[in-house]
Design a protein around this motif. Structure first.
Motif, PDB file in Angstrom:
ATOM      1  N   TYR A 118       0.620  -0.929  -0.090  1.00 20.13           N
ATOM      2  CA  TYR A 118      -0.233  -0.264   0.161  1.00 20.13           C
ATOM      3  C   TYR A 118       1.126   1.339   0.205  1.00 20.13           C
ATOM      4  O   TYR A 118       2.173   1.551   0.143  1.00 20.13           O
ATOM      5  CB  TYR A 118      -0.970   0.382   1.257  1.00 20.13           C
ATOM      6  CG  TYR A 118      -1.863  -1.215   1.278  1.00 20.13           C
ATOM      7  CD1 TYR A 118      -1.471  -2.298   1.168  1.00 20.13           C
ATOM      8  CD2 TYR A 118      -3.716  -0.993   0.770  1.00 20.13           C
ATOM      9  CE1 TYR A 118      -2.516  -3.663   1.370  1.00 20.13           C
ATOM     10  CE2 TYR A 118      -4.092  -2.011   0.686  1.00 20.13           C
ATOM     11  CZ  TYR A 118      -3.805  -3.069   1.045  1.00 20.13           C
ATOM     12  OH  TYR A 118      -4.944  -3.906   1.224  1.00 20.13           O
ATOM     13  N   ARG A 119       0.061   2.656  -0.560  1.00 22.69           N
ATOM     14  CA  ARG A 119       1.255   3.427  -0.063  1.00 22.69           C
ATOM     15  C   ARG A 119      -0.029   4.671   0.093  1.00 22.69           C
ATOM     16  O   ARG A 119      -0.914   5.004  -0.042  1.00 22.69           O
ATOM     17  CB  ARG A 119       1.916   4.175  -2.124  1.00 22.69           C
ATOM     18  CG  ARG A 119       0.537   4.354  -2.384  1.00 22.69           C
ATOM     19  CD  ARG A 119       1.828   4.735  -4.178  1.00 22.69           C
ATOM     20  NE  ARG A 119      -0.047   5.063  -4.837  1.00 22.69           N
ATOM     21  CZ  ARG A 119       0.963   4.233  -6.328  1.00 22.69           C
ATOM     22  NH1 ARG A 119       1.732   3.976  -6.410  1.00 22.69           N
ATOM     23  NH2 ARG A 119       0.008   4.487  -7.367  1.00 22.69           N
ATOM     24  N   ALA A 146       5.672   8.395  -1.789  1.00 19.68           N
ATOM     25  CA  ALA A 146       4.871   7.756  -0.746  1.00 19.68           C
ATOM     26  C   ALA A 146       5.815   7.530   0.015  1.00 19.68           C
ATOM     27  O   ALA A 146       6.818   6.852   0.134  1.00 19.68           O
ATOM     28  CB  ALA A 146       3.706   7.451  -1.469  1.00 19.68           C
ATOM     29  N   VAL A 147       4.953   6.811   1.501  1.00 15.96           N
ATOM     30  CA  VAL A 147       5.070   6.408   2.282  1.00 15.96           C
ATOM     31  C   VAL A 147       4.779   4.892   1.922  1.00 15.96           C
ATOM     32  O   VAL A 147       3.059   4.679   2.207  1.00 15.96           O
ATOM     33  CB  VAL A 147       5.533   6.317   3.407  1.00 15.96           C
ATOM     34  CG1 VAL A 147       5.527   5.115   4.632  1.00 15.96           C
ATOM     35  CG2 VAL A 147       5.967   7.835   4.107  1.00 15.96           C
ATOM     36  N   TYR A 148       5.743   3.850   1.532  1.00 15.38           N
ATOM     37  CA  TYR A 148       4.929   2.452   1.160  1.00 15.38           C
ATOM     38  C   TYR A 148       5.317   1.714   1.754  1.00 15.38           C
ATOM     39  O   TYR A 148       5.849   1.053   2.760  1.00 15.38           O
ATOM     40  CB  TYR A 148       5.621   2.074   0.300  1.00 15.38           C
ATOM     41  CG  TYR A 148       5.859   2.617  -1.891  1.00 15.38           C
ATOM     42  CD1 TYR A 148       6.307   3.945  -1.651  1.00 15.38           C
ATOM     43  CD2 TYR A 148       4.893   2.138  -2.332  1.00 15.38           C
ATOM     44  CE1 TYR A 148       5.857   4.650  -2.846  1.00 15.38           C
ATOM     45  CE2 TYR A 148       4.470   2.353  -3.507  1.00 15.38           C
ATOM     46  CZ  TYR A 148       4.881   3.489  -3.658  1.00 15.38           C
ATOM     47  OH  TYR A 148       4.325   4.464  -5.203  1.00 15.38           O
ATOM     48  N   TYR A 149       3.712   0.944   2.643  1.00 19.24           N
ATOM     49  CA  TYR A 149       3.866   0.004   3.736  1.00 19.24           C
ATOM     50  C   TYR A 149       3.137  -1.438   2.958  1.00 19.24           C
ATOM     51  O   TYR A 149       2.708  -1.677   1.900  1.00 19.24           O
ATOM     52  CB  TYR A 149       2.703   0.358   4.024  1.00 19.24           C
ATOM     53  CG  TYR A 149       2.406   1.627   5.350  1.00 19.24           C
ATOM     54  CD1 TYR A 149       2.197   2.959   4.510  1.00 19.24           C
ATOM     55  CD2 TYR A 149       3.185   2.123   6.684  1.00 19.24           C
ATOM     56  CE1 TYR A 149       2.240   3.845   4.556  1.00 19.24           C
ATOM     57  CE2 TYR A 149       3.251   2.856   7.186  1.00 19.24           C
ATOM     58  CZ  TYR A 149       3.001   4.520   6.677  1.00 19.24           C
ATOM     59  OH  TYR A 149       2.720   5.439   6.991  1.00 19.24           O
ATOM     60  N   LEU A 173       9.419   6.332  -0.317  1.00 19.68           N
ATOM     61  CA  LEU A 173      10.082   6.597  -1.966  1.00 19.68           C
ATOM     62  C   LEU A 173       9.704   7.654  -2.154  1.00 19.68           C
ATOM     63  O   LEU A 173       8.520   8.682  -2.348  1.00 19.68           O
ATOM     64  CB  LEU A 173       8.972   5.407  -2.683  1.00 19.68           C
ATOM     65  CG  LEU A 173       9.159   5.759  -4.238  1.00 19.68           C
ATOM     66  CD1 LEU A 173      11.022   5.561  -4.347  1.00 19.68           C
ATOM     67  CD2 LEU A 173       8.955   5.424  -5.051  1.00 19.68           C
ATOM     68  N   THR A 174      10.546   8.742  -2.596  1.00 21.28           N
ATOM     69  CA  THR A 174      10.243   9.848  -3.627  1.00 21.28           C
ATOM     70  C   THR A 174      11.495   9.995  -5.022  1.00 21.28           C
ATOM     71  O   THR A 174      12.223   9.192  -5.005  1.00 21.28           O
ATOM     72  CB  THR A 174      11.414  11.202  -2.652  1.00 21.28           C
ATOM     73  OG1 THR A 174      10.869  10.665  -1.366  1.00 21.28           O
ATOM     74  CG2 THR A 174      11.630  12.319  -2.980  1.00 21.28           C
ATOM     75  N   VAL A 175       9.732   9.993  -5.788  1.00 21.71           N
ATOM     76  CA  VAL A 175      10.519  10.499  -6.986  1.00 21.71           C
ATOM     77  C   VAL A 175      10.617  12.008  -7.431  1.00 21.71           C
ATOM     78  O   VAL A 175       9.545  12.765  -7.339  1.00 21.71           O
ATOM     79  CB  VAL A 175       9.376   9.574  -8.010  1.00 21.71           C
ATOM     80  CG1 VAL A 175       9.973   9.519  -9.559  1.00 21.71           C
ATOM     81  CG2 VAL A 175       8.676   8.408  -7.720  1.00 21.71           C
TER      82      VAL A 175
END
Length: 120
Positions: free
Chosen positions: A36-37, A90-93, A116-118
């Motif tokens: 999830y994010r 986002a933060v990925y969980y 994750l930062t894009v």
């Protein structure tokens, strides 16, 4: 039971990254595992999930670019992300449905999240 996620970081748009998440502890059985994010100010959303048998489903926006897989003997789930976009920052969980004893019902466990930062 603990889920340890890793692999986040800074990636340029169009780049790739692989996340991994390992479950440990008193585990009898792991059912569905997923990623999830949650972006800032947004609700947490499903990215992809995979059953014990390998059936998968994806959020429409990631189809064809992301691949979820799992290694059942290692209690680990992976998310290969290609052609990343800035809006996927986002933060990925990771998440897993786990029973800790033979006749127990499945419970939902979450990892701590990996960011994750894009961005260029």
């Amino acid at each position: 039971v603990q889920l340890q996620a890793c692999g986040g970081g800074l990636v340029q748009p169009g780049g790739s990254l692989r996340l991994s998440c390992a479950a440990s502890g008193s585990i009898f059985r792991i059912d569905t595992m997923g990623w999830y994010r949650q972006a800032p100010g947004q609700q947490r959303e499903l990215v992809a999930r995979i059953t014990t048998g390998g059936s998968t489903n994806y959020q429409d926006s990631v189809k064809g670019r992301f691949t979820i897989s799992r290694d059942n003997p290692k209690n680990t789930v992976y998310l290969q992300m290609n052609s990343l976009r800035p809006e996927e920052t986002a933060v990925y969980y990771c998440n897993a449905l786990i029973s800790t004893r033979r006749y127990d019902t499945l419970q939902s466990y979450w990892g701590q999240g990996t960011k994750l930062t894009v961005s260029s």
